[in-house]
Design a protein around this motif. Structure first.
Motif, PDB file in Angstrom:
ATOM      1  N   ASP A  30       0.844  -1.297   0.132  1.00 24.86           N
ATOM      2  CA  ASP A  30      -0.082  -0.145   0.120  1.00 24.86           C
ATOM      3  C   ASP A  30       0.849   1.372   0.034  1.00 24.86           C
ATOM      4  O   ASP A  30       0.504   2.406   0.419  1.00 24.86           O
ATOM      5  N   ILE A  31       1.941   1.085  -0.488  1.00 24.81           N
ATOM      6  CA  ILE A  31       2.887   2.385  -0.457  1.00 24.81           C
ATOM      7  C   ILE A  31       2.406   3.421  -1.492  1.00 24.81           C
ATOM      8  O   ILE A  31       3.076   4.587  -1.236  1.00 24.81           O
ATOM      9  N   ALA A  32       1.757   3.205  -2.396  1.00 23.73           N
ATOM     10  CA  ALA A  32       1.525   4.376  -3.354  1.00 23.73           C
ATOM     11  C   ALA A  32       0.253   4.767  -3.562  1.00 23.73           C
ATOM     12  O   ALA A  32      -0.252   5.229  -4.295  1.00 23.73           O
ATOM     13  N   TRP A  33      -0.707   4.506  -2.353  1.00 21.35           N
ATOM     14  CA  TRP A  33      -2.016   4.956  -2.516  1.00 21.35           C
ATOM     15  C   TRP A  33      -2.282   6.185  -2.534  1.00 21.35           C
ATOM     16  O   TRP A  33      -3.356   6.857  -3.209  1.00 21.35           O
ATOM     17  N   ALA A  64       4.165   1.447 -12.287  1.00 17.85           N
ATOM     18  CA  ALA A  64       5.757   1.712 -12.947  1.00 17.85           C
ATOM     19  C   ALA A  64       6.434   2.429 -11.827  1.00 17.85           C
ATOM     20  O   ALA A  64       7.737   2.177 -11.555  1.00 17.85           O
ATOM     21  N   GLU A  65       5.878   3.445 -11.291  1.00 13.92           N
ATOM     22  CA  GLU A  65       6.737   4.261 -10.258  1.00 13.92           C
ATOM     23  C   GLU A  65       7.026   3.367  -8.891  1.00 13.92           C
ATOM     24  O   GLU A  65       8.214   3.328  -8.315  1.00 13.92           O
ATOM     25  N   SER A  66       6.087   2.588  -8.497  1.00 16.50           N
ATOM     26  CA  SER A  66       6.383   1.694  -7.142  1.00 16.50           C
ATOM     27  C   SER A  66       7.577   0.614  -7.799  1.00 16.50           C
ATOM     28  O   SER A  66       8.434   0.228  -6.848  1.00 16.50           O
ATOM     29  N   PHE A  67       7.581   0.129  -9.133  1.00 21.55           N
ATOM     30  CA  PHE A  67       8.738  -0.808  -9.368  1.00 21.55           C
ATOM     31  C   PHE A  67       9.886  -0.290  -9.401  1.00 21.55           C
ATOM     32  O   PHE A  67      10.875  -0.565  -8.953  1.00 21.55           O
ATOM     33  N   ARG A  68       9.946   1.085 -10.104  1.00 25.57           N
ATOM     34  CA  ARG A  68      11.454   1.972  -9.787  1.00 25.57           C
ATOM     35  C   ARG A  68      11.858   2.108  -8.731  1.00 25.57           C
ATOM     36  O   ARG A  68      13.058   1.988  -8.402  1.00 25.57           O
ATOM     37  N   ARG A  69      10.909   2.433  -7.981  1.00 20.71           N
ATOM     38  CA  ARG A  69      11.301   2.957  -6.626  1.00 20.71           C
ATOM     39  C   ARG A  69      11.965   1.612  -5.801  1.00 20.71           C
ATOM     40  O   ARG A  69      12.983   1.774  -5.172  1.00 20.71           O
ATOM     41  N   LEU A  70      11.249   0.452  -5.823  1.00 16.03           N
ATOM     42  CA  LEU A  70      11.492  -0.643  -5.002  1.00 16.03           C
ATOM     43  C   LEU A  70      12.751  -1.307  -5.437  1.00 16.03           C
ATOM     44  O   LEU A  70      13.544  -1.821  -4.829  1.00 16.03           O
ATOM     45  N   TYR A 129      -0.385  -3.053  -8.193  1.00 14.20           N
ATOM     46  CA  TYR A 129      -1.210  -1.710  -8.686  1.00 14.20           C
ATOM     47  C   TYR A 129      -1.608  -2.008 -10.144  1.00 14.20           C
ATOM     48  O   TYR A 129      -1.697  -0.850 -10.930  1.00 14.20           O
ATOM     49  N   ALA A 130      -1.846  -3.125 -10.650  1.00 15.56           N
ATOM     50  CA  ALA A 130      -2.565  -3.525 -12.044  1.00 15.56           C
ATOM     51  C   ALA A 130      -1.767  -3.312 -13.128  1.00 15.56           C
ATOM     52  O   ALA A 130      -2.065  -3.082 -14.309  1.00 15.56           O
ATOM     53  N   GLY A 131      -0.384  -3.274 -12.851  1.00 11.39           N
ATOM     54  CA  GLY A 131       0.421  -2.966 -13.856  1.00 11.39           C
ATOM     55  C   GLY A 131       0.622  -4.155 -14.943  1.00 11.39           C
ATOM     56  O   GLY A 131       0.309  -5.364 -14.569  1.00 11.39           O
TER      57      GLY A 131
END
Length: 510
Positions: free
Chosen positions: A373-376, A385-391, A415-417
């Motif tokens: 739930d980091i990007a809600w 995409a941003e969650s992936f790049r960040r992690l 996140y339905a990527g």
């Protein structure tokens, strides 16, 4: 070497995540080349650095010739320590431990330096022996990886330490050798052939008599610089030093290329840190020869070393037993979640998702739940995409690059990527097809769990998901009331497509 390892606690604890934010903790490391202060967010199993600064004081320069620390290097060190005291006081750090290594312990005027530091900055510095350095470096690797096993090498400015690690146990059979960046740089000034011969002679005389191990963990700024250059040269999809793994033969080939290059050619390579250009050939030469003598299969780089090993010994046994990945994931993820307790509910809900799950696989699933739930707060169009790049770049410890990509892929799927999202290009090649499919399924199940329940644990606990060979079945309690919810049905269909099932059904259980 006996296995007296601790057994990591691999459960989430929302109360611990809520208590995050304890007093800061600092460590000053006075090395032969640099002096560094790191202030961590708190004394914990997975501390995040809040402040990190170093100064190249080069205390070890000329030490072999004079036996003394130069007046200029001492002056600079005292000034740096005064600054570090000011920073620590301004940040209200209640405890700052100061340690010194090879140059200070060898110099005839080392105690004079420590007296000046104490008088002008108030730091009481502890000098580590060579055996201490080897032990703390190995414990830094124990702190930074999940059940590590192999040999640890820490190349600093003045010396090289070698020790054996098995999970959380360090062998007493260690060695400290005068093969740091500064003395080997001086060897190279006399000719590359003679430098290689001198390094070989010292290794032959001093290396500990331990059996060859499959993995060699590389610690120290020079070897981290080597890793950055290799990652840039190889076009690595993940540009994180910690956990970067290279075949030992490939590492030796690349190391030979580096230490034989003229300095002008070396500076032109991508990824070379400007402050490491002059000592990178020395780091490459020692790495080449150490790998030759020890004969490991894999080289793994660690961002954690003596400082983190020191910090690890300050922890209680209960803290030491905790999994560093899960501690970091829950500290970062659950503190940003709408409902921190929901991560634990997701863990329970997915406990039966995969049959024959290994402990190593389970810890990745639990970590992904903590981070789900980091990007809600982000815009819906960029969450995946941003969650992936960040992690894939976030400074987690306790994992390698493939595991990092797996967790990032799970959250991307949550996140339905789309599986063919360009953001995944390159990095997903680190995962075998089975792991990519597993990450996609888990992410889609987490997405369904959040949507079905509104991220409320009690709602999720009244539901059960069963994935069969042809049908994905969702059973819900009457209070959930979702049989005619188009949104929930869409998420369930995503789970089915990820699992290769043709049918879905939602059943209201009694």
């Amino acid at each position: 070497m006996p296995d007296t390892t601790l057994h990591p606690v691999m459960e989430l604890d929302p109360a611990r995540a809520a208590r995050a934010g304890g007093p800061h903790y600092g460590v000053v490391d006075i090395g032969s080349n640099s002096v560094r202060l790191i202030v961590y967010d708190q004394l914990s199993r997975a501390p995040f650095p809040r402040f990190n600064e170093k100064s190249l004081c080069r205390l070890g320069a000329g030490l072999d010739q004079t036996g003394e620390l130069s007046a200029e290097s001492m002056r600079r060190t005292v000034e740096v320590m005064r600054r570090f005291r000011a920073v620590a006081d301004a940040m209200e750090v209640p405890q700052v431990d100061a340690i010194a290594t090879e140059a200070v312990r060898r110099a005839t005027n080392g105690q004079e330096l420590l007296a000046r530091i104490a008088a002008e900055s108030g730091f009481a510095v502890r000098i580590l022996s060579g055996a201490d350095e080897a032990r703390y470096a190995a414990l830094g690797v124990a702190a930074g990886f999940y059940r590590p096993a192999g040999l640890v090498g820490d190349m600093g400015g003045g010396s090289l330490e070698i020790a054996e690690i098995l999970h959380h146990s360090v062998s007493n059979d260690s060695a400290s050798m005068p093969l740091g960046a500064l003395p080997v740089q001086a060897f190279l000034a006399g000719g590359k052939g003679s430098a290689k011969a001198r390094v070989d002679a010292i290794l032959h005389e001093s290396l500990p008599h331990v059996p060859s191990r499959a993995t060699f963990y590389a610690v120290g700024g020079g070897w981290r610089a080597f890793a950055r250059v290799h990652m840039a040269s190889a076009g690595a999809a993940v540009q994180a030093v910690h956990g970067y793994s290279v075949d030992a033969r490939e590492a030796r080939r690349f190391a030979k290329t580096l230490w034989r290059l003229p300095e002008a050619n070396l500076a032109a390579l991508p990824g070379v840190p400007a402050r490491r250009i002059d000592t990178l050939p020395a780091a490459a030469l020692v790495l080449d020869r150490v790998l030759k003598y020890l004969g490991p299969e894999r080289l793994v780089f660690s961002s954690l070393g003596v400082r983190e090993g020191w910090l690890y010994t300050q922890l209680s046994r209960d803290e030491q037993e905790r999994d560093p990945l899960l501690e970091g994931a829950q500290s970062f993820g659950m503190s940003r979640a709408r409902v921190p307790e929901f991560a634990s509910a997701l863990v329970r809900w997915t406990d039966d998702l995969f049959g024959n799950e290994t402990p190593a696989e389970r810890r990745l699933r639990v970590a992904a739940c903590a981070l789900s739930d980091i990007a809600w707060r982000d815009h819906q169009g960029i969450r995946a995409a941003e969650s992936f790049r960040r992690l894939i770049q976030f400074p987690f410890i306790g994992l390698d690059h493939a595991e990092r990509v797996y967790i990032a892929s799970v959250v991307h799927s949550r996140y339905a990527g789309a599986p063919n999202d360009p953001a995944l290009a390159g990095a997903k090649a680190l995962l075998p097809a089975g792991s990519r499919r597993r990450a996609l399924i888990l992410g889609r199940v987490l997405l369904l769990g959040h949507r079905l329940s509104g991220s409320v644990p009690q709602m999720l606990e009244s539901a059960r998901l069963a994935i069969g060979s042809n049908t994905v079945r969702l059973e819900v309690g009457k209070q959930v009331r979702v049989p005619d919810s188009d949104v929930v049905k869409e998420r369930l269909d995503l789970v089915a497509r990820a699992a290769g099932a043709e049918r879905t059904e939602i059943v209201e259980a009694a």
